[in-house]
Design a protein around this motif. Structure first.
Motif, mmCIF file in Angstrom:
data_model
loop_
_atom_site.group_PDB
_atom_site.id
_atom_site.type_symbol
_atom_site.label_atom_id
_atom_site.label_comp_id
_atom_site.label_asym_id
_atom_site.label_seq_id
_atom_site.Cartn_x
_atom_site.Cartn_y
_atom_site.Cartn_z
ATOM 1 N N LYS A 327 0.829 -1.202 0.000
ATOM 2 C CA LYS A 327 0.000 0.000 0.000
ATOM 3 C C LYS A 327 0.865 1.254 0.000
ATOM 4 N N THR A 328 1.676 1.365 1.062
ATOM 5 C CA THR A 328 2.348 2.639 1.297
ATOM 6 C C THR A 328 3.371 2.940 0.210
ATOM 7 N N ASP A 387 12.391 7.915 6.613
ATOM 8 C CA ASP A 387 11.087 7.297 6.439
ATOM 9 C C ASP A 387 9.966 8.343 6.536
ATOM 10 N N GLU A 390 8.160 8.811 9.757
ATOM 11 C CA GLU A 390 8.904 9.530 10.797
ATOM 12 C C GLU A 390 9.014 11.012 10.465
ATOM 13 N N PHE A 419 13.297 -0.667 13.852
ATOM 14 C CA PHE A 419 11.972 -1.076 13.360
ATOM 15 C C PHE A 419 12.109 -2.331 12.523
ATOM 16 N N LYS A 441 7.693 3.361 19.548
ATOM 17 C CA LYS A 441 6.551 3.737 18.711
ATOM 18 C C LYS A 441 6.240 2.586 17.764
ATOM 19 N N ARG A 484 -3.435 6.452 8.961
ATOM 20 C CA ARG A 484 -2.446 5.493 9.459
ATOM 21 C C ARG A 484 -2.206 5.838 10.928
ATOM 22 N N THR A 540 -0.515 -5.181 3.031
ATOM 23 C CA THR A 540 0.070 -4.086 3.800
ATOM 24 C C THR A 540 0.324 -4.459 5.245
ATOM 25 N N ASP A 542 -0.163 -2.269 7.405
ATOM 26 C CA ASP A 542 -1.007 -1.307 8.112
ATOM 27 C C ASP A 542 -2.276 -1.962 8.669
HETATM 28 P P1 ATP Z 1 3.055 -1.411 3.158
HETATM 29 O O1 ATP Z 1 3.443 -2.809 3.531
HETATM 30 O O2 ATP Z 1 1.844 -1.314 2.356
HETATM 31 O O3 ATP Z 1 4.169 -0.589 2.629
HETATM 32 P P2 ATP Z 1 3.262 -0.206 5.676
HETATM 33 O O4 ATP Z 1 4.259 0.795 5.252
HETATM 34 O O5 ATP Z 1 2.176 0.273 6.547
HETATM 35 O O6 ATP Z 1 2.534 -0.817 4.512
HETATM 36 P P3 ATP Z 1 5.169 -1.404 7.312
HETATM 37 O O7 ATP Z 1 6.179 -0.398 6.925
HETATM 38 O O8 ATP Z 1 5.562 -2.830 7.513
HETATM 39 O O9 ATP Z 1 3.991 -1.432 6.320
HETATM 40 O O10 ATP Z 1 4.473 -0.871 8.641
HETATM 41 C C1 ATP Z 1 3.581 -1.641 9.356
HETATM 42 C C2 ATP Z 1 3.179 -0.933 10.598
HETATM 43 O O11 ATP Z 1 4.323 -0.692 11.395
HETATM 44 C C3 ATP Z 1 2.549 0.424 10.355
HETATM 45 O O12 ATP Z 1 1.186 0.337 10.197
HETATM 46 C C4 ATP Z 1 2.910 1.156 11.631
HETATM 47 O O13 ATP Z 1 1.982 0.871 12.629
HETATM 48 C C5 ATP Z 1 4.239 0.556 12.025
HETATM 49 N N1 ATP Z 1 5.360 1.394 11.556
HETATM 50 C C6 ATP Z 1 5.634 1.780 10.314
HETATM 51 N N2 ATP Z 1 6.737 2.530 10.274
HETATM 52 C C7 ATP Z 1 7.188 2.634 11.532
HETATM 53 C C8 ATP Z 1 8.305 3.264 12.145
HETATM 54 N N3 ATP Z 1 9.188 3.962 11.458
HETATM 55 N N4 ATP Z 1 8.440 3.145 13.477
HETATM 56 C C9 ATP Z 1 7.563 2.432 14.193
HETATM 57 N N5 ATP Z 1 6.508 1.824 13.677
HETATM 58 C C10 ATP Z 1 6.301 1.906 12.367
#
Ligand code: ATP
Length: 885
Positions: A327-328, A387, A390, A419, A441, A484, A540, A542
């Protein structure tokens, strides 16, 4: 020994300040002095070697055999022509191959790994080839180490060094270690990072101590170009076909010679006939034409932001019927902005523009502080790094006058747990007034799982079930609005603790909701994909509601029932999941290993699946997918390495464009191949019938070679670059097992080829009849035969040239597509006729090819015959059902 020296010593020795890195001028000077940071690959094949490689081909053996025979029977001119053809064919092959190779090399250049270095005081991404000794390199998970480094900083850094040591488990690195023993084995040099190894976890910084061939890997020089099999399945099948035709040709030659011996026919003539038939059966120009069409195709794809890394992908793209997409960033713009935040009992809306504002209470301050301290992103003077999630948090802090730089200075980071997309959490340990504080976080559900208390009006209180529900309810509401959601928590400690101890017993502070608007163009692409029989699926990390809200907006899903989360998948048995997979369009809160499971389940039902990925852990899913798609901008080196295709703009729309392009390229190759094969068939029919009925030979071997290699090649290439069919995306994906000759293509080739062959014979007959001879006459004078052969020769070439227009579509009339919509083909056909005219009018050529100029009447006649296969083919298209068009 770098590993036994202190970092200060090293920095001094390499004259670099780690805070600012090298200056651009200094880096440039070092680059000029020491050269690029490139390992020497295998030496390239010389042109001569390439040339000889071209000769190692079944078809060429047949031709060389023919040349020997013609010499043996004293037909010197023919022998020379055949040898020239062999030479020309190999030369064209070399040119095509190096052109194709250049195109592929150019693509490879676009995907060479890049490195983060500090120069002139700022972090920049540069090509790894431009890294020089003394550069300060920043490592993060998923990045290849660009040169040998002495680490000067590390945070849980783990590096997988199998390229160097063969050990596939990552080793832990620590910049502070010193190794006194000069014999410390490479695998134990924990304060070093080596070129071509891969950072799999954590973060680090190092100073470059060796580049290129000076590096450890350079010294052993074992890597080298992996010999990837770059032939597509289609090319392999065509090669097989070529070989089979070659064997058939040889068999025919032998059989005919035996017949000649048994029947006591003139041996010389039978030799000539056998050679003609062998030459007619073999599509000499085919491999080179397919290679060049593929190379042109992938170059064209790179212009629409899709870089094909593995040639077979071009073909597979046309069959894709499920696109699994992150997604993202791929479906959304990855431009995150915090619009809401919540601390116990207080929901605050954030103005999207300008600064804010409201006096904050302690909880809110604490929330923002935790988020900023637990982030690596920067945002200064309107410019951001890191990111986007962030960055949004840092921007939020700016709005509330809490400057990132200041916060980080006051609360120095002393530990961290990076992360990762399995935990969906990140934690840091920072200095605080009275000791240290862990800031965590991440996904709110996971934050709540590891928290036992909450911050309410500045006080830490027990986290009750009601409070948990309250947080979740707020989060759910935000998710339903496609936001999000990210939660934050902290805990205080007296001493520095290990990463393993960080994420437990925390105090929840609150959460934020950020928008990430969908990419505008994606909605149309999704509609287009659906129209093309392709199902788009969202995958995702998310939250489910956020994901479904966006999926609905884009047209991927229509209800919450079409979604499933990673933990729900885990609860299902394998069979159940396989059975139910068809119902889902959104997979939320998944981790990378779920991606593998999802791909496999879709493939189980016979689907051809493309899967996107960017993280370190996405590599297995990318490899298993039929088309693994990596992100060019946000993707890690590992994901790129595991992919078949890279999107330079990270955009979903590009995947759909690439599929369209893939379908067109396949169709075009098909057109070229069917065209060439129908021409060959025509030649075989003409010669074979003549042999069968004991008629004089209508065509000579050299004449057939001329047509196969010269007149035919241009239209074949022009067909290979035919403009795409407008309706290509309104059809179902091609089934991978579909033969090339399916859907009427084989019939068309057979009908067209047979007609061309028969018309060639008819022209031959007319040529003889003009002088009062028939096909069965004996002792026909040489000039009569020559005239008749010339007519057959021109009809064969002309019919093929005209027929090429009809090959532009198997079903649609060329008048509907537009006779002039492929000007290359128009040019190729005109050129073909000019060449044909040249060969029969220029005396030297005419003598060599044993042809002569024709009378105006004969020209009229041959043109009339030539156009017949084209007309018949076009008329037959009129009788096709509309559904087939
Ligand atoms: P996609 O897989 O579609 O790219 P996404 O970017 O939401 O989606 P991830 O990057 O794996 O997938 O993030 C999953 C979850 O982790 C997010 O929904 C958020 O809650 C948490 N998350 C994402 N980025 C961070 C971060 N930098 N620090 C802490 N938690 C994070």
């Amino acid at each position: 020994m770098w590993f036994s020296k202190s970092t200060e010593e090293i920095i001094h020795e390499l004259s670099v300040n780690p805070e600012t890195g090298l200056s651009t001028a200094e880096a440039q000077a070092r680059l000029e002095k020491y050269g690029q940071n490139k390992l020497k690959g295998k030496p390239k094949k010389s042109t001569l070697e390439l040339f000889f490689a071209q000769l190692q081909d079944m078809l060429i053996y047949v031709l060389l055999g023919a040349a020997v025979i013609t010499i043996a029977v004293g037909e010197w001119v023919d022998a020379i022509i055949i040898l020239m053809v062999v030479f020309l064919n190999a030369t064209i092959g070399v040119i095509q191959e190096s052109k194709a190779e250049k195109a592929i090399e150019a693509l490879e250049k676009m995907t060479t790994p890049r490195s983060l270095v500090r120069r002139d005081g700022e972090v920049r991404e540069i090509n790894s080839e431009d890294v020089v000794a003394g550069d300060i390199v920043i490592l993060d998970a998923g990045r290849y180490v660009p040169a040998d480094l002495r680490l000067i900083e590390s945070a849980n850094l783990q590096i997988e060094e199998s390229a160097l040591t063969g050990e596939s488990l990552p080793t832990e690195k620590n910049a502070k270690d010193l190794h006194e023993d000069p014999k410390t084995p490479i695998g134990e040099k924990s304060n070093m990072a080596f070129m071509s190894t891969l950072a799999t976890y954590g973060r680090g910084e190092g100073v470059v101590i060796a580049t290129a061939m000076e590096t450890e890997i350079g010294k052993i020089a074992t890597i080298l170009d992996e010999d990837i099999d770059s032939m597509t399945p289609l090319q392999k099948r065509l090669e097989e076909l070529g070989k089979t035709l070659g064997y058939i040709a040889i068999a025919i030659t032998v059989v005919m010679l035996v017949i000649a011996l048994v029947q006591d026919r003139p041996l010389f003539e039978m030799f000539l006939t056998a050679i003609s038939l062998a030459v007619a059966a073999i599509p000499e120009g085919l491999p080179a034409i397919v290679a060049i069409v593929l190379a042109l195709g992938v170059t064209r794809m790179s212009r629409i932001n899709a870089i094909v890394r593995k040639l077979p992908a071009v073909e597979t793209l046309g069959s894709v019927n499920i696109i699994c997409s992150d997604k993202t960033g791929t479906l959304t713009q990855n431009k995150m902005t915090v619009v809401k935040f919540y601390t116990a009992g207080n929901l605050t809306n954030v103005a999207t523009e300008g600064r804010s504002f409201a006096a904050q209470n302690t909880d809110e301050k604490e929330l923002i502080r935790s988020f900023v301290l637990c982030s690596d992103a920067t945002y200064e003077n309107g410019k951001s790094t890191g990111d986007p999630t962030e960055v949004a948090l840092v921007v939020l802090a700016e709005k509330y006058d809490m400057e990132r730089r200041k916060l980080h200075k006051e609360h120095k980071r002393v530990g961290e747990k990076p992360f990762d997309s399995d935990r969906k959490l990140m934690s840091t340990l920072n200095q605080d007034e009275n000791g240290y504080r862990v800031h965590t976080k991440g996904a709110l559900d996971n934050i709540l799982k590891i928290s036992s208390t909450a911050l309410v009006d500045g006080k830490v209180v027990s986290l009750t079930e009601e409070m948990k529900e309250d947080y979740l309810k707020v989060a759910e509401k935000m998710s339903d609005d496609a936001l999000r959601v990210l939660g934050a928590a902290f805990k205080d400690t007296n001493s520095i603790i290990n990463p393993e101890e960080m994420e437990e017993d925390l105090t929840v502070v609150g959460l934020v909701g950020m928008i990430d608007p969908p990419r505008l163009e994606v909605k149309d692409s999704i509609a287009k994909a659906k129209g093309a029989g392709i199902t788009p699926v969202m995958i995702t990390g998310d939250h489910k509601n956020t994901a479904v809200a966006i999926a609905k907006e884009l047209g991927i899903a229509s209800s919450l029932e079409q979604s499933i989360t990673g933990s729900e998948i885990d609860e299902l048995s394998e069979e159940e999941f396989l059975r139910k997979i068809k119902n889902y369009r959104v997979f939320a809160r998944v981790s990378p290993e779920h991606k593998v499971k999802i791909v496999k389940a879709f493939q189980f039902h016979g689907n051809i699946v493309s899967m996107t990925g960017d993280g370190v852990n996405d590599a297995p899913a990318l490899k298993i997918a039929d088309i693994g798609v990596a992100m060019g901008i946000t993707g890690t080196d590992v994901s790129k390495g595991a992919s078949d295709m890279i999107l330079t703009d990270d955009n979903f729309t590009t995947i759909v464009h690439a599929i369209e392009e893939g379908r067109n390229i396949y169709n075009n190759i098909k057109k070229s191949v069917i065209f060439l094969l129908s021409c060959n068939l025509g030649e075989v029919v003409a010669i074979f019938l003549a042999v069968l009925f004991n008629w004089p030979l209508p065509l000579l071997a050299t004449q057939i070679l001329w047509i196969n290699l010269i007149t035919d090649s241009f239209p074949a290439i022009a067909l290979g670059i035919d403009p795409g069919d407008k309706d290509v995306m309104s059809k179902e994906p091609r089934k991978p097992k579909d033969s090339f000759f399916a859907h009427g293509a084989g019939q068309r080739a057979i009908i067209g080829g047979t007609l061309i062959g028969i018309l060639t014979l008819v022209a031959f007959y007319f040529g003889l009849a003009e002088f009062g001879y028939s096909l069965n006459s004996k002792d026909i004078p040489e000039h009569v035969i020559t005239n008749a052969r010339t007519m057959a020769f021109v009809v064969l070439a002309g019919a093929q040239l005209f027929f090429s227009f009809s090959m532009r579509s198997m079903h649609k009339s060329v008048f509907r597509i537009g006779l002039f919509s492929n000007m290359y083909l128009v040019g190729a056909v005109i050129l073909g006729f000019i060449l044909q005219l040249g060969v029969i009018t220029i005396p030297a050529f005419a003598n060599a090819f044993k042809v002569q100029n024709l009378s105006v009447y004969d020209w009229g006649l041959v043109m009339l015959f030539s156009i017949v296969p084209f007309i018949v083919n076009e008329v037959s298209k009129l009788f096709m059902k509309e559904s087939e068009i």
